[in-house]
Design a protein around this motif. Structure first.
Motif, PDB file in Angstrom:
ATOM      1  N   ARG A 109      -3.429 -44.058 -36.786  1.00  0.00           N
ATOM      2  CA  ARG A 109      -3.461 -43.058 -37.698  1.00  0.00           C
ATOM      3  C   ARG A 109      -3.151 -43.731 -39.009  1.00  0.00           C
ATOM      4  O   ARG A 109      -3.443 -43.592 -40.086  1.00  0.00           O
ATOM      5  CB  ARG A 109      -2.959 -41.919 -37.406  1.00  0.00           C
ATOM      6  N   ARG A 110      -1.779 -44.543 -38.791  1.00  0.00           N
ATOM      7  CA  ARG A 110      -1.162 -45.131 -39.829  1.00  0.00           C
ATOM      8  C   ARG A 110      -2.137 -46.184 -40.431  1.00  0.00           C
ATOM      9  O   ARG A 110      -2.226 -46.580 -41.740  1.00  0.00           O
ATOM     10  CB  ARG A 110      -0.013 -45.878 -39.367  1.00  0.00           C
ATOM     11  N   ILE A 111      -2.933 -47.072 -39.407  1.00  0.00           N
ATOM     12  CA  ILE A 111      -3.834 -47.976 -39.898  1.00  0.00           C
ATOM     13  C   ILE A 111      -4.987 -47.323 -40.828  1.00  0.00           C
ATOM     14  O   ILE A 111      -5.086 -47.908 -41.889  1.00  0.00           O
ATOM     15  CB  ILE A 111      -4.412 -48.677 -38.794  1.00  0.00           C
ATOM     16  N   TYR A 112      -5.453 -46.328 -40.351  1.00  0.00           N
ATOM     17  CA  TYR A 112      -6.687 -45.692 -41.215  1.00  0.00           C
ATOM     18  C   TYR A 112      -5.965 -45.100 -42.552  1.00  0.00           C
ATOM     19  O   TYR A 112      -6.542 -45.463 -43.699  1.00  0.00           O
ATOM     20  CB  TYR A 112      -7.055 -44.554 -40.250  1.00  0.00           C
ATOM     21  N   GLU A 113      -4.713 -44.384 -42.269  1.00  0.00           N
ATOM     22  CA  GLU A 113      -4.359 -43.838 -43.758  1.00  0.00           C
ATOM     23  C   GLU A 113      -3.845 -44.979 -44.855  1.00  0.00           C
ATOM     24  O   GLU A 113      -3.995 -44.843 -45.745  1.00  0.00           O
ATOM     25  CB  GLU A 113      -3.007 -42.928 -43.377  1.00  0.00           C
ATOM     26  N   SER A 120     -12.824 -39.076 -38.724  1.00  0.00           N
ATOM     27  CA  SER A 120     -12.682 -39.144 -40.134  1.00  0.00           C
ATOM     28  C   SER A 120     -13.233 -40.588 -40.670  1.00  0.00           C
ATOM     29  O   SER A 120     -13.111 -41.578 -40.265  1.00  0.00           O
ATOM     30  CB  SER A 120     -11.179 -39.221 -40.173  1.00  0.00           C
ATOM     31  N   VAL A 121     -13.801 -40.315 -41.949  1.00  0.00           N
ATOM     32  CA  VAL A 121     -14.417 -41.334 -42.699  1.00  0.00           C
ATOM     33  C   VAL A 121     -13.768 -41.299 -43.830  1.00  0.00           C
ATOM     34  O   VAL A 121     -14.110 -40.366 -44.685  1.00  0.00           O
ATOM     35  CB  VAL A 121     -15.907 -41.469 -42.578  1.00  0.00           C
ATOM     36  N   ALA A 122     -13.055 -42.573 -44.656  1.00  0.00           N
ATOM     37  CA  ALA A 122     -12.532 -42.522 -45.757  1.00  0.00           C
ATOM     38  C   ALA A 122     -13.425 -43.463 -46.739  1.00  0.00           C
ATOM     39  O   ALA A 122     -14.006 -44.409 -46.263  1.00  0.00           O
ATOM     40  CB  ALA A 122     -11.216 -43.254 -45.665  1.00  0.00           C
ATOM     41  N   LEU A 147      -9.406 -44.848 -31.656  1.00  0.00           N
ATOM     42  CA  LEU A 147     -10.435 -45.979 -31.910  1.00  0.00           C
ATOM     43  C   LEU A 147     -10.297 -45.969 -33.607  1.00  0.00           C
ATOM     44  O   LEU A 147     -10.571 -44.885 -34.222  1.00  0.00           O
ATOM     45  CB  LEU A 147     -11.480 -46.145 -31.481  1.00  0.00           C
ATOM     46  N   VAL A 148      -9.959 -47.156 -34.333  1.00  0.00           N
ATOM     47  CA  VAL A 148     -10.111 -47.326 -35.658  1.00  0.00           C
ATOM     48  C   VAL A 148     -10.656 -48.463 -36.002  1.00  0.00           C
ATOM     49  O   VAL A 148     -10.602 -49.383 -35.584  1.00  0.00           O
ATOM     50  CB  VAL A 148      -8.677 -47.320 -36.246  1.00  0.00           C
ATOM     51  N   ALA A 149     -11.586 -48.233 -37.261  1.00  0.00           N
ATOM     52  CA  ALA A 149     -12.204 -49.500 -37.841  1.00  0.00           C
ATOM     53  C   ALA A 149     -12.127 -49.285 -39.216  1.00  0.00           C
ATOM     54  O   ALA A 149     -12.131 -48.502 -39.885  1.00  0.00           O
ATOM     55  CB  ALA A 149     -13.737 -49.200 -37.488  1.00  0.00           C
ATOM     56  N   VAL A 150     -11.852 -50.715 -39.735  1.00  0.00           N
ATOM     57  CA  VAL A 150     -11.317 -50.842 -41.295  1.00  0.00           C
ATOM     58  C   VAL A 150     -12.367 -51.932 -41.799  1.00  0.00           C
ATOM     59  O   VAL A 150     -12.182 -52.979 -41.085  1.00  0.00           O
ATOM     60  CB  VAL A 150      -9.753 -51.018 -41.467  1.00  0.00           C
ATOM     61  N   ASP A 151     -12.784 -51.646 -43.008  1.00  0.00           N
ATOM     62  CA  ASP A 151     -13.408 -52.592 -43.758  1.00  0.00           C
ATOM     63  C   ASP A 151     -12.237 -53.492 -44.459  1.00  0.00           C
ATOM     64  O   ASP A 151     -11.742 -52.837 -45.223  1.00  0.00           O
ATOM     65  CB  ASP A 151     -14.481 -52.235 -44.704  1.00  0.00           C
ATOM     66  N   VAL A 152     -12.323 -54.961 -44.458  1.00  0.00           N
ATOM     67  CA  VAL A 152     -10.965 -55.295 -45.396  1.00  0.00           C
ATOM     68  C   VAL A 152     -11.261 -55.383 -46.729  1.00  0.00           C
ATOM     69  O   VAL A 152     -10.432 -55.521 -47.455  1.00  0.00           O
ATOM     70  CB  VAL A 152     -10.914 -57.051 -44.571  1.00  0.00           C
ATOM     71  N   THR A 153     -12.481 -55.220 -47.215  1.00  0.00           N
ATOM     72  CA  THR A 153     -12.613 -55.169 -48.576  1.00  0.00           C
ATOM     73  C   THR A 153     -12.588 -53.840 -49.305  1.00  0.00           C
ATOM     74  O   THR A 153     -13.069 -52.836 -48.740  1.00  0.00           O
ATOM     75  CB  THR A 153     -13.961 -55.801 -48.868  1.00  0.00           C
ATOM     76  N   ALA A 207     -12.961 -46.892 -44.003  1.00  0.00           N
ATOM     77  CA  ALA A 207     -12.408 -46.817 -42.915  1.00  0.00           C
ATOM     78  C   ALA A 207     -12.655 -45.490 -42.101  1.00  0.00           C
ATOM     79  O   ALA A 207     -13.227 -44.440 -42.692  1.00  0.00           O
ATOM     80  CB  ALA A 207     -10.766 -46.824 -42.814  1.00  0.00           C
ATOM     81  N   SER A 208     -12.670 -45.804 -40.853  1.00  0.00           N
ATOM     82  CA  SER A 208     -13.083 -44.691 -39.691  1.00  0.00           C
ATOM     83  C   SER A 208     -12.233 -44.494 -38.807  1.00  0.00           C
ATOM     84  O   SER A 208     -11.605 -45.512 -38.300  1.00  0.00           O
ATOM     85  CB  SER A 208     -14.803 -44.800 -39.431  1.00  0.00           C
ATOM     86  N   LEU A 209     -11.755 -43.172 -38.046  1.00  0.00           N
ATOM     87  CA  LEU A 209     -10.824 -43.161 -37.266  1.00  0.00           C
ATOM     88  C   LEU A 209     -11.512 -42.067 -36.057  1.00  0.00           C
ATOM     89  O   LEU A 209     -12.216 -40.907 -36.442  1.00  0.00           O
ATOM     90  CB  LEU A 209      -9.731 -42.354 -37.698  1.00  0.00           C
ATOM     91  N   VAL A 210     -11.661 -42.216 -34.651  1.00  0.00           N
ATOM     92  CA  VAL A 210     -11.984 -41.152 -34.034  1.00  0.00           C
ATOM     93  C   VAL A 210     -10.768 -40.797 -32.937  1.00  0.00           C
ATOM     94  O   VAL A 210     -10.172 -41.773 -32.254  1.00  0.00           O
ATOM     95  CB  VAL A 210     -13.137 -41.817 -33.151  1.00  0.00           C
ATOM     96  N   GLU A 211     -10.593 -39.430 -32.992  1.00  0.00           N
ATOM     97  CA  GLU A 211      -9.409 -39.030 -32.258  1.00  0.00           C
ATOM     98  C   GLU A 211      -9.617 -37.945 -31.391  1.00  0.00           C
ATOM     99  O   GLU A 211     -10.699 -37.113 -31.533  1.00  0.00           O
ATOM    100  CB  GLU A 211      -8.370 -38.390 -33.220  1.00  0.00           C
ATOM    101  N   GLN A 212      -9.110 -37.975 -30.067  1.00  0.00           N
ATOM    102  CA  GLN A 212      -9.454 -36.731 -29.373  1.00  0.00           C
ATOM    103  C   GLN A 212      -8.431 -35.569 -29.420  1.00  0.00           C
ATOM    104  O   GLN A 212      -7.187 -35.704 -29.649  1.00  0.00           O
ATOM    105  CB  GLN A 212      -9.095 -37.366 -27.883  1.00  0.00           C
ATOM    106  N   GLU A 213      -8.934 -34.509 -29.633  1.00  0.00           N
ATOM    107  CA  GLU A 213      -8.077 -33.308 -29.848  1.00  0.00           C
ATOM    108  C   GLU A 213      -8.083 -32.432 -28.517  1.00  0.00           C
ATOM    109  O   GLU A 213      -7.118 -31.947 -28.087  1.00  0.00           O
ATOM    110  CB  GLU A 213      -8.899 -32.206 -30.818  1.00  0.00           C
TER     111      GLU A 213
END
Length: 747
Positions: free
Chosen positions: A146-150, A173-175, A642-648, A159-165
């Motif tokens: 979550r810190r990486i995503y935020e 979440s898609v930013a 799982l988190v994915a981040v575009d560097v640009t 960026a995108s984040l997949v979390e289990q509730e």
């Protein structure tokens, strides 16, 4: 003289009436003039541009719009389309879920979507597509992810984040979705088809039944120590996404369209293939393979997709044995269905059955009809030597009898009257009903089998409290949840069944009630296979899950996953049924190779470790074991994401970011009005400034409904000026006509 006085009095009344009519006509004319002046003064010389909002003239394609206080000005909401591609190899299911997030506005958006997956699925891959580029997701401890995503979100990076509730509920979440932009998220998971009575079943959850969150008033507020009791659901805000009323869904398009394709390669010649709730087309042109797709195009995300298949040869062995080599180790998946003739000659034992039926608001509509019929069918199976009781619950609880009673004709008639009179309303306060059902006044009675049949959609958020109650108070009872409705909480049902040493039945349609309840009661009336164990040669077994193997009911297979050190070992599977032993041998050398077995084993290991929390295990040790397993096998869990981040960076530093939740669809057959009367649906999360612009309504209930509906409806206002003039003229004409008629009668 009398006649003259009457004429004078009537003439005076007519004149007074005429004066009133003229006055009313003059007032109407003045109101029309002042209204027209106000409209003229209110019209701006140029349309005012409001950041983040649009006018209807600016919409060139389909969009979901939320009404605001400015007439003709709306807030565009993110749109989502989902594609599900399924491949099966034997009973192993590999599924790719593609979520297409579209931003129809001219603002930068962060979108959040809560969605269901199978309760035992292992989510192990995330990919984010931006243009022609794919960014692979990485597994991290949940808070670190979550810190990486935020940080990426705040830096303007996509960026995108997949979390289990919950094990069957996840959030994407898609930013930084740019104006008019589309970002594609792909999630992949592993699952296994369930084998029962020779039929394989695959369930793809599409809808979420909104969860009821018990309030503090529903429970004791202060513990015996005098300290406040913690909230029943600390993460309630994460598992209660907004829900759109059916009346708010677009009439000419699907707001959350879903497409599904499936390719079956079961390893045997296929017989009947059935989609239980959706029309499909089946292509069998390739030997040993079937391709299934939706017959009528995209479907709404409002009910589970369920597919079943059987072997063409009904006498084929009902066994599946698969292995996978992963990281230098061998993983095993086994499903073995014992012979159906086992135990058929055993005499039926008397039973004490407690029926619990959920009549809360979430059951209103189709679900309540299914539950009532299921209860009536169950009552018909009782024998005179049986005992029973019925408990119903919403936010209150009621028992038909003070204690279980004999199944006499008079008692059964009383119970049927009670069942037919049940209506759905109120909240879903399940815990008191579960505790009452588990209360056993005769724990020493071994002459009867004690069984609890629990009819519900499982629409709760406090699952942990229920699991604790089951583990603490089960005793000699056995728990059999019956999932009702188009999108039940299967995580709660399946785990409650395992904790209660019972089995789970799902009823998704009224037409299935009799068949499914007959199957359940056949299982309840047959003896249970107990003391199941898998024996490996010394040194051949590393770890097996579930551990221990659960009791086995009629029609159910032995299901297990294992990590083994000898891929050619011989396994002895044994158990006891009605005081008789049963054995079968499995040769791992005969197992078929398959992929994804290691992920299934790891997911089962996590599930088994999590269950020990309700059996008194140390919480820190549980968390450490879950975290290590999830990180080793790249799985999303309670503690990993799982988190994915575009560097640009994409969003300019000066451009604001608006965060929005994508509202769920109400489950099919759900009576939204009944639920909303008792538990008003919460607002979607919107940017604070834009939320201030939402249309003000006469009452909080209307405001909540309007915000949830969100759809801009056609303008249907009447021509008030024309109606004002017409009303005044008709009133004047009517009074003149009345006065003239009265004059004729007098003279």
């Amino acid at each position: 003289m009398a006649s003259a006085r009457t004429h004078h009095s009537s003439g005076g009344q007519a004149g007074f009436g005429l004066c009133l009519a003229i006055a009313a006509f003059a007032i109407s004319a003045f109101l029309f003039w002042s209204d027209a002046q106000a409209d003229t003064l209110a019209e701006p010389t140029e349309p005012q541009r409001i950041e983040g909002l649009v006018r209807l003239s600016e919409i060139s394609e389909g969009a979901l719009l939320i009404e605001t206080v400015e007439p003709g000005v709306y807030l565009p909401a993110p749109m989502l389309a989902t594609d599900i591609a399924i491949e099966t190899a034997g009973p192993v299911i590999r599924t790719r879920v593609t979520q297409r997030f579209e931003n129809p506005s001219d603002q930068w958006v962060e979108a959040r979507y809560v969605f269901p997956l199978p309760a035992d699925s292992g989510v192990d891959r995330l990919r984010m597509q931006v243009g022609d580029r794919f960014i692979e997701g990485q597994i991290h401890e949940r808070q670190a992810a979550r810190r990486i995503y935020e940080q990426a979100r705040d830096n303007g990076q996509r960026a995108s984040l997949v979390e289990q509730e919950r094990p069957n509920m996840f959030t994407t979440s898609v930013a930084n979705i740019g104006p008019g932009e589309t970002i594609i998220i792909q999630i992949e998971y592993q699952d296994v088809a369930r084998l029962r009575d020779g039929t394989f079943e695959m369930r793809i959850p599409l809808g979420l039944t909104p969860r009821y969150i018990p309030q503090a008033a529903d429970f004791q507020l202060v513990a015996e120590t005098g300290y406040p009791v913690p909230p029943s659901v600390p993460d309630a805000h994460r598992i209660t996404p907004p829900v759109m009323a059916p009346s708010g869904e677009p009439g000419d398009q699907l707001r959350l369209p879903v497409t599904i394709t499936a390719e079956l390669r079961p390893g045997f010649e296929l017989g009947a293939i059935t989609s239980l709730y959706h029309a499909t087309r089946i292509d069998r042109s390739q030997p040993g393979t079937a391709r299934i797709e939706l017959a009528d195009g995209p479907i709404p995300a409002d009910r589970d997709f369920v597919l079943t298949w059987r072997p063409a040869d009904e006498t084929a062995p009902s066994a599946a044995l698969f292995t996978e080599e992963w990281n230098g180790e061998t993983y095993l998946l086994a499903q073995i269905l014992p012979p159906a003739t086992l135990g058929t000659d055993t005499q039926r034992r008397p039973r004490e059955t407690i029926f619990v039926i959920d009549n809360s608001g979430s059951m209103a509509g189709t679900s309540m009809r299914q539950a009532r019929q299921a209860l009536l069918d169950a009552l018909d199976r009782l024998q005179p030597e049986d005992r029973f009781n019925i408990i119903r619950f919403d936010n209150t609880m009621e028992q038909v009898f003070p204690a279980p009673v004999e199944a006499s004709p008079a008692r059964l008639r009383q119970a049927r009257r009670f069942a037919r009179g049940l209506n759905a309303e109120g909240g879903t306060n399940m815990l008191p009903a579960m505790q009452a059902a588990l209360t056993d006044d005769t724990p020493e009675d071994t002459s009867r089998v004690r069984q609890i049949v629990f009819l519900t959609d499982g629409a709760i958020g406090n699952e942990s409290q229920l699991f604790n109650a089951i583990y603490e108070d089960l005793g000699r009872s056995r728990l059999f949840p019956v999932g009702i409705g188009s999108a039940p909480n299967t995580y709660f049902m399946e785990r409650a069944a395992r904790a209660g040493r019972g089995t789970f039945t799902h009823i998704g349609n009224v037409s299935e009630v009799s068949e499914r309840m007959a199957q359940l009661y056949t299982a309840l009336e047959r003896p249970v296979m107990t003391q199941l164990d898998a024996l490996f040669p010394e040194g051949a077994l590393a770890e097996i899950w579930p551990a221990p193997l659960p009791d086995l009911y009629y029609g159910e297979p032995v299901f297990m996953t294992a990590r083994v050190s000898d891929p050619d070992a011989m396994i002895l599977l044994e158990g006891r049924l009605a005081e008789r032993g049963w054995q079968t041998r499995l040769d791992l050398a005969d197992a078929q190779p398959a992929s994804g077995i290691a992920a299934l084993w790891a997911r089962n290991r996590i599930k088994g470790i999590e269950e020990t929390r309700f059996q008194g295990a140390n919480a820190a040790q549980v968390d450490a074991a879950v975290l290590r397993t999830a990180l080793d096998f790249h799985l999303v869990s309670r503690l990993t994401s799982l988190v994915a981040v575009d560097v640009t960076p994409a969003r300019p530093a000066t451009a604001p970011l608006h965060s929005q939740d994508i509202a769920q669809m109400a489950p099919q057959g759900w009576d939204f009005g009944a639920v909303n009367r008792n538990n008003p649906v919460r607002h979607a999360a919107l940017d604070t400034e834009l939320l201030d612009r939402l249309q003000a309504h006469a009452s909080p209930e209307e405001a909540a409904l309007a915000a949830e509906n969100g759809l801009a409806l056609p303008a249907t206002a009447t021509p008030r000026q024309l109606f004002t003039w017409a009303g005044a003229l008709l009133m004047l004409a009517g009074l003149i006509f009345l006065m003239m008629n009265r004059e004729r009668r007098l003279w």
